[in-house]
Design an enzyme around this catalytic site. Structure first.
Site, PDB file in Angstrom:
ATOM      1  N   HIS A  60       0.833  -1.207   0.000  1.00  0.00           N
ATOM      2  CA  HIS A  60       0.000   0.000   0.000  1.00  0.00           C
ATOM      3  C   HIS A  60       0.870   1.260   0.000  1.00  0.00           C
ATOM      4  O   HIS A  60       0.661   2.198   0.783  1.00  0.00           O
ATOM      5  CB  HIS A  60      -0.965  -0.011   1.192  1.00  0.00           C
ATOM      6  N   TYR A 338       4.806  -5.537  10.219  1.00  0.00           N
ATOM      7  CA  TYR A 338       4.600  -4.100  10.044  1.00  0.00           C
ATOM      8  C   TYR A 338       5.813  -3.333  10.569  1.00  0.00           C
ATOM      9  O   TYR A 338       6.261  -2.351   9.979  1.00  0.00           O
ATOM     10  CB  TYR A 338       3.337  -3.654  10.791  1.00  0.00           C
TER      11      TYR A 338
END
Length: 358
Positions: A60, A338
């Protein structure tokens, strides 16, 4: 009929590939690949490819940073002690994005769109959520996921994917049914504001007595706050679709829309019943399940400096007291992945700054 099956299979492949990068590193952190001694860093390398876009998210990468507030209705106050879910208002930082690691990719061709938000009401009251347009995942087990990767892999000689191989994979894995049904019916809209964004994974609300309620949540456009938003649209209806700015059509359209009036989503929680498996992200819960509108996400402005969102790790395991993750193994592995992506882009941004500042 065979051509139609092949086309549908390729649609499934495109959406699946948009989630592959994240799943690779999630499963690595779970130890699925431990017997091969492959590290999480190795799979982040795989995700970013041979020519990474330095300083950007590995997934993203292209997005629009926005800000506003979460207006809680208090409807979940009896189910969770989270202050964020009591009646009141909390500042919100969010980010619309498209799938993939290319920060210059064309908006309208992405098969997956996303929205992430960060809420902070003080100590032990931070909540971050990363949501996508698919409501479910295709597979849930490591073995099935490996099989999916093999099916999606392009032929090394031609660079093309094998539609029949992909179709055979889905036929052999009935757990992909919900994902395939969604993929076959999904029509990308002209605007981020017209999409539904799903948590996909399940979480638990925890009340003052320690009682837990399994839930999923999704964002749905608030039609009262945005008249006309309920009208169906296609990517061709985007005002920038046929312009020289088509590459950034979704980002430009949502910025125009927010300047005109706030973009408002209802934050809808779906309650599981005892027959629902909160650890299985491949199963869509029946529409008859209880739905509760926890409040509204109100997006009031575009944040001109993207570095504001770049500084945020939208880790979905950052939860306030009064919420906790389900036993979904993939979900529970995401935090470290992440963090690895965040460390890389932060280090790259610092290096780039020091290299270009006199």
């Amino acid at each position: 009929m065979s051509q139609r099956r092949s086309f549908s299979a390729m649609n499934y492949a495109l959406i699946g590939l948009a989630l592959v990068g994240l799943l690779l590193i999630w499963l690595t952190l779970l130890g699925v690949f431990g017997r091969q001694h492959v590290s999480a860093q190795t799979f982040v390398d795989f995700q970013q490819g041979d020519e990474p876009h330095l300083g950007f998210r590995r997934a993203h990468a292209k997005g629009v940073c926005v800000a506003g507030e979460f207006v809680s209705s208090g409807a979940l106050a009896d189910y969770s002690t989270a202050e964020l879910l009591q009646q009141g208002v909390t500042p919100m930082l969010g980010r619309f994005s498209i799938g993939g690691g290319n920060p210059t990719a064309p908006d309208l061709t992405s098969p997956v769109r996303s929205f992430a938000f960060s809420l902070d009401a003080g100590a032990n009251q931070q909540w971050r959520s990363a949501m996508n347009t698919p409501p479910v995942m295709a597979v849930a087990t490591p073995d099935a996921f490996f099989a999916q990767l093999n099916a999606l892999a392009p032929n090394p000689h031609t660079g093309e994917r094998d539609g029949e191989k992909i179709a055979a994979f889905f036929a052999a894995h009935p757990e992909t049914q919900a994902f395939r049904q969604w993929s076959a019916s999904y029509q990308p809209s002209a605007s981020f504001a017209q999409e539904n964004f799903h948590s996909i994974n399940a979480f638990y609300l925890v009340n003052a007595d320690g009682k837990q309620q399994a839930v999923r949540w999704h964002l749905k456009a608030n039609t009262e706050a945005m008249p006309g938003i309920e009208q169906p649209s296609s990517v061709a209806d985007n005002p920038y679709a046929q312009s020289e700015q088509a590459n950034d059509a979704l980002g430009l359209e949502i910025a125009d829309r927010i300047r005109e009036r706030p973009v408002v989503f209802d934050l809808v929680f779906t309650f599981a019943d005892p027959s629902d498996d909160a650890s299985d992200p491949t199963v869509a819960w029946p529409s008859s399940r209880r739905h509760v509108i926890a409040g509204q996400i109100v997006i009031e402005r575009v944040v001109d400096s993207p570095s504001v969102c770049d500084a945020v790790n939208f880790d979905p395991l950052i939860l306030p007291t009064g919420m906790r993750p389900s036993e979904d193994a993939i979900l529970r592995a995401r935090s470290a992945a992440y963090a690895e992506s965040y460390r890389r882009r932060a280090r790259e941004q610092i290096f780039h700054h020091s290299d270009t500042t006199p």
